[in-house]
Motif scaffolding. Structure first.
Motif, PDB file in Angstrom:
ATOM      1  N   ARG A   1     -39.646  11.367  11.921  1.00 11.56           N
ATOM      2  CA  ARG A   1     -40.420  11.459  10.095  1.00 11.56           C
ATOM      3  C   ARG A   1     -41.912  10.931  10.590  1.00 11.56           C
ATOM      4  NH1 ARG A   1     -36.089  12.867  10.083  1.00 11.56           N
ATOM      5  NH2 ARG A   1     -34.246  12.452   8.277  1.00 11.56           N
ATOM      6  N   PRO A   2     -42.327  11.266   9.561  1.00 13.86           N
ATOM      7  CA  PRO A   2     -43.423  10.796   8.830  1.00 13.86           C
ATOM      8  C   PRO A   2     -43.854   9.332   9.643  1.00 13.86           C
ATOM      9  CG  PRO A   2     -43.094  11.898   6.714  1.00 13.86           C
ATOM     10  CD  PRO A   2     -41.795  11.817   7.727  1.00 13.86           C
ATOM     11  N   ILE A   3     -45.056   9.861  10.272  1.00 10.34           N
ATOM     12  CA  ILE A   3     -45.258   7.911  10.470  1.00 10.34           C
ATOM     13  C   ILE A   3     -46.871   7.815   9.618  1.00 10.34           C
ATOM     14  CG2 ILE A   3     -46.269   8.710  12.428  1.00 10.34           C
ATOM     15  CD1 ILE A   3     -45.740   5.719  13.862  1.00 10.34           C
ATOM     16  N   ALA A   4     -46.633   6.625   9.038  1.00 11.92           N
ATOM     17  CA  ALA A   4     -47.541   6.486   8.433  1.00 11.92           C
ATOM     18  C   ALA A   4     -48.865   5.146   8.931  1.00 11.92           C
ATOM     19  CB  ALA A   4     -47.756   5.559   6.657  1.00 11.92           C
ATOM     20  N   LEU A   5     -49.860   5.899   9.216  1.00 11.93           N
ATOM     21  CA  LEU A   5     -51.251   4.252  10.024  1.00 11.93           C
ATOM     22  C   LEU A   5     -52.410   4.376   9.324  1.00 11.93           C
ATOM     23  CD1 LEU A   5     -50.388   7.123  13.102  1.00 11.93           C
ATOM     24  CD2 LEU A   5     -49.994   4.461  12.298  1.00 11.93           C
ATOM     25  N   GLY A   6     -53.216   3.481   9.631  1.00  5.97           N
ATOM     26  CA  GLY A   6     -53.516   3.261   7.975  1.00  5.97           C
ATOM     27  C   GLY A   6     -54.472   1.653   8.208  1.00  5.97           C
ATOM     28  N   GLN A   7     -55.009   1.212   7.226  1.00  2.00           N
ATOM     29  CA  GLN A   7     -55.603  -0.330   7.127  1.00  2.00           C
ATOM     30  C   GLN A   7     -55.588  -0.265   6.129  1.00  2.00           C
ATOM     31  OE1 GLN A   7     -59.469   1.795   9.072  1.00  2.00           O
ATOM     32  NE2 GLN A   7     -59.233   0.077  10.177  1.00  2.00           N
ATOM     33  N   VAL A   8     -55.079  -2.040   6.421  1.00  4.01           N
ATOM     34  CA  VAL A   8     -54.976  -2.858   4.948  1.00  4.01           C
ATOM     35  C   VAL A   8     -56.570  -3.859   4.837  1.00  4.01           C
ATOM     36  CG1 VAL A   8     -53.612  -3.996   3.766  1.00  4.01           C
ATOM     37  CG2 VAL A   8     -52.803  -2.664   5.022  1.00  4.01           C
ATOM     38  N   GLY A   9     -57.031  -3.332   4.047  1.00  2.00           N
ATOM     39  CA  GLY A   9     -58.761  -3.964   4.215  1.00  2.00           C
ATOM     40  C   GLY A   9     -59.388  -3.273   5.448  1.00  2.00           C
ATOM     41  N   ARG A  10     -59.387  -4.383   6.537  1.00  2.00           N
ATOM     42  CA  ARG A  10     -59.804  -4.625   8.272  1.00  2.00           C
ATOM     43  C   ARG A  10     -58.861  -4.499   9.295  1.00  2.00           C
ATOM     44  NH1 ARG A  10     -65.062  -1.479   8.101  1.00  2.00           N
ATOM     45  NH2 ARG A  10     -64.225  -1.661  10.186  1.00  2.00           N
ATOM     46  N   VAL A  11     -57.487  -4.085   8.251  1.00  2.00           N
ATOM     47  CA  VAL A  11     -56.212  -5.094   9.331  1.00  2.00           C
ATOM     48  C   VAL A  11     -54.799  -3.453  10.007  1.00  2.00           C
ATOM     49  CG1 VAL A  11     -54.134  -5.883   9.613  1.00  2.00           C
ATOM     50  CG2 VAL A  11     -56.506  -6.816   8.686  1.00  2.00           C
ATOM     51  N   PRO A  12     -55.159  -2.966  11.097  1.00  2.00           N
ATOM     52  CA  PRO A  12     -54.281  -1.506  11.392  1.00  2.00           C
ATOM     53  C   PRO A  12     -53.123  -2.007  10.177  1.00  2.00           C
ATOM     54  CG  PRO A  12     -55.012  -2.365  13.179  1.00  2.00           C
ATOM     55  CD  PRO A  12     -55.931  -3.203  12.222  1.00  2.00           C
ATOM     56  N   PHE A  13     -52.037  -0.899  10.299  1.00  2.00           N
ATOM     57  CA  PHE A  13     -50.979  -0.619   9.282  1.00  2.00           C
ATOM     58  C   PHE A  13     -50.257   0.712   9.641  1.00  2.00           C
ATOM     59  CE2 PHE A  13     -48.372   1.307   6.593  1.00  2.00           C
ATOM     60  CZ  PHE A  13     -47.034   0.874   6.562  1.00  2.00           C
ATOM     61  N   VAL A  14     -49.575   0.660  10.681  1.00  2.00           N
ATOM     62  CA  VAL A  14     -48.149   1.393  10.922  1.00  2.00           C
ATOM     63  C   VAL A  14     -46.629   1.046  10.089  1.00  2.00           C
ATOM     64  CG1 VAL A  14     -46.261   1.994  12.614  1.00  2.00           C
ATOM     65  CG2 VAL A  14     -49.228   0.839  13.174  1.00  2.00           C
ATOM     66  N   GLY A  15     -46.506   1.989   9.218  1.00  2.00           N
ATOM     67  CA  GLY A  15     -45.645   2.451   8.482  1.00  2.00           C
ATOM     68  C   GLY A  15     -44.612   2.812   9.477  1.00  2.00           C
ATOM     69  N   LEU A  16     -43.758   2.398   9.687  1.00  2.00           N
ATOM     70  CA  LEU A  16     -42.679   3.464   9.992  1.00  2.00           C
ATOM     71  C   LEU A  16     -41.331   3.927   9.423  1.00  2.00           C
ATOM     72  CD1 LEU A  16     -41.401   0.857  13.414  1.00  2.00           C
ATOM     73  CD2 LEU A  16     -42.709   3.088  13.436  1.00  2.00           C
TER      74      LEU A  16
END
Ligand code: AMP
Ligand code: MG
Length: 422
Positions: free
Chosen positions: A296-311
């Motif tokens: 499924r799509p995986i979300a990758l990003g940053q919360v402020g400067r902290v890397p984020f992974v939405g599985l």
């Protein structure tokens, strides 16, 4: 501590191949962890942050590989038995050695240093099982090679050799190697501090009562185990409800204290999927649509400067996307080498049709035939939500992008869970 660039997860195309995802991670993700010194007993599974160079030869001096008799090869009769008087005895760790003389044998034990002496000293060891002892005389059979059963100084490791490399994950034998060259501690990457949430109003904590429509939260435990296996320090922050403000506040709060935030669920496109909007409000988010199945799509990003992974929420998609994207990402963040895991060729025990241009992983169990050859048997049900299919499997058959039809009996690549899920 290093920081990632703002756009490190940006990507364009609609469907991304696995190779492309790996390339982006390799190019853009750098280590964010520091390093720390740990004793060897705490080094297992950690990522080495230094090259380890041996200050010594191993073995430090020529020594015997067996219990037996050190002899001069030139004293041995190549055609018939040789009888030599036993003069001297050397045990492992013995400091003062007797000097050897031509025409004699020295009783010697495994790991004991070879004696020096006349003509450079004996260079060959006769195993005790291949000799007979008559009083103080040893009787040696013909046929032994010069230098047999003796180890040379530095034949294992030579002084100055790099025995372990920065970026490798330490296995039991690597820890032993560090000890063998005299190290009592190692410089390793600090553990990546990971905040972990699952999301969904339907989720209940194992142990609680299940109301109507509820299920137990399994993903958080699967992901916790996967993260711990990679050497992360996991902060389990529980289940978030499907409410934008709650999700946003929780992610915001986690940002300051962690190196990475991981969530599961809530990143599809339904209006109850609030993780995406929450991360967008706090930083930035990119949906990576990988050309894979299951997935499924995986979300990758940053919360402020902290890397984020939405599985994703589906338990099987969680594991597959973790293995393909999150594992290499985490290894990069911890300064590890991200070489793709090894796959092994086995015989397919099933027919299979697949779509072109996407990589497919088939959950399978290995069955051996009497010849020792291994066949991958497919699990009968393959929905993305069927966690028991992963439990029954030993690993994944990896079917490449250009394949459209697989016939039983063909050779396929098999990725054992033991290669990646630790
Ligand atoms: P979602 O991506 O939130 O729409 O979830 C997709 C599917 O995965 C739904 O059937 C969810 O109930 C299920 N799911 C989501 N999160 C979890 C979880 N933590 N444990 C088990 N199943 C989950
Ligand atoms: Mg959900």
């Amino acid at each position: 501590m290093a920081q990632l660039t703002d756009d490190c997860f940006a990507q364009g195309g609609p469907l991304m191949r696995v190779e492309e995802a790996r390339r982006l991670l390799t190019e853009r993700i750098t280590a964010v962890t520091d390093s720390e010194r740990v004793p060897l007993t705490e080094a297992l599974g950690r990522i080495l942050a230094e090259d380890v160079v041996s200050p010594v030869n191993i073995p430090p001096a020529p020594n015997s590989a067996v219990d037996g008799y050190a002899v001069y090869h030139a004293d041995l009769d190549p055609e018939q038995e040789t009888r030599l008087p036993v003069a001297g005895r050397i045990t492992a760790g013995q400091q003062d050695l007797p000097a050897a003389r031509r025409g004699t044998a020295v009783r010697i034990f495994t790991g004991a240093r070879m004696p020096a002496g006349e003509d450079g000293g004996p260079e060959t060891v006769m195993m005790q099982e291949d000799c007979t002892l008559e009083g103080e005389t040893v009787v040696i059979r013909p046929g032994i090679k010069r230098g047999a059963n003796a180890r040379e100084a530095g034949e294992d490791v030579s002084e100055g050799a790099t025995v372990l490399h920065a970026g490798q994950r330490l296995r039991p034998q690597d820890v032993g190697q560090a000890a063998a060259v005299g190290r009592q501690d190692l410089l390793v990457s600090t553990r990546l501090k990971v905040a972990l949430f699952s999301t969904g109003d339907e989720l209940r904590e194992p142990g609680d009562a299940l109301g109507p429509g509820a299920i137990y939260d399994s993903n958080r435990y699967t992901i916790h185990a996967l993260l711990t296996g990679l050497g992360c320090a996991v902060d389990d922050l529980g289940i978030l409800p499907d409410r934008l403000d709650t999700v946003r506040d929780a992610l915001d709060g986690a940002g300051g204290r962690h190196d990475l935030i991981v969530t599961s669920g809530g990143v599809s496109v339904g209006e109850e999927d609030h993780v995406k909007s929450a991360v967008e409000a706090l930083g930035q988010l990119h949906l990576w649509r990988l050309a894979v199945k299951p997935g499924r799509p995986i979300a990758l990003g940053q919360v402020g400067r902290v890397p984020f992974v939405g599985l994703p929420g589906n338990p099987v998609a969680v594991v597959v996307t973790f293995l393909t994207v999150v594992r290499p990402l985490i290894l990069r963040l911890m300064g590890g080498q991200d070489a793709p895991p090894h796959t092994f060729r086995v015989r397919a025990g099933f027919d299979h049709k697949k779509k072109k241009d996407r990589r497919e992983w088939v959950r399978a169990r290995l069955v051996g035939d009497p010849s020792g050859a291994l066949t991958a048997e497919k699990f009968p049900r393959d929905g993305a939500g069927i966690l028991s299919s992963l439990v029954a499997a030993d690993g994944l058959v990896e079917l490449p992008e250009d394949l459209t039809r697989l016939e039983a009996g063909a050779m396929v690549e098999f990725l054992p869970f033991s290669e990646v899920a630790q």
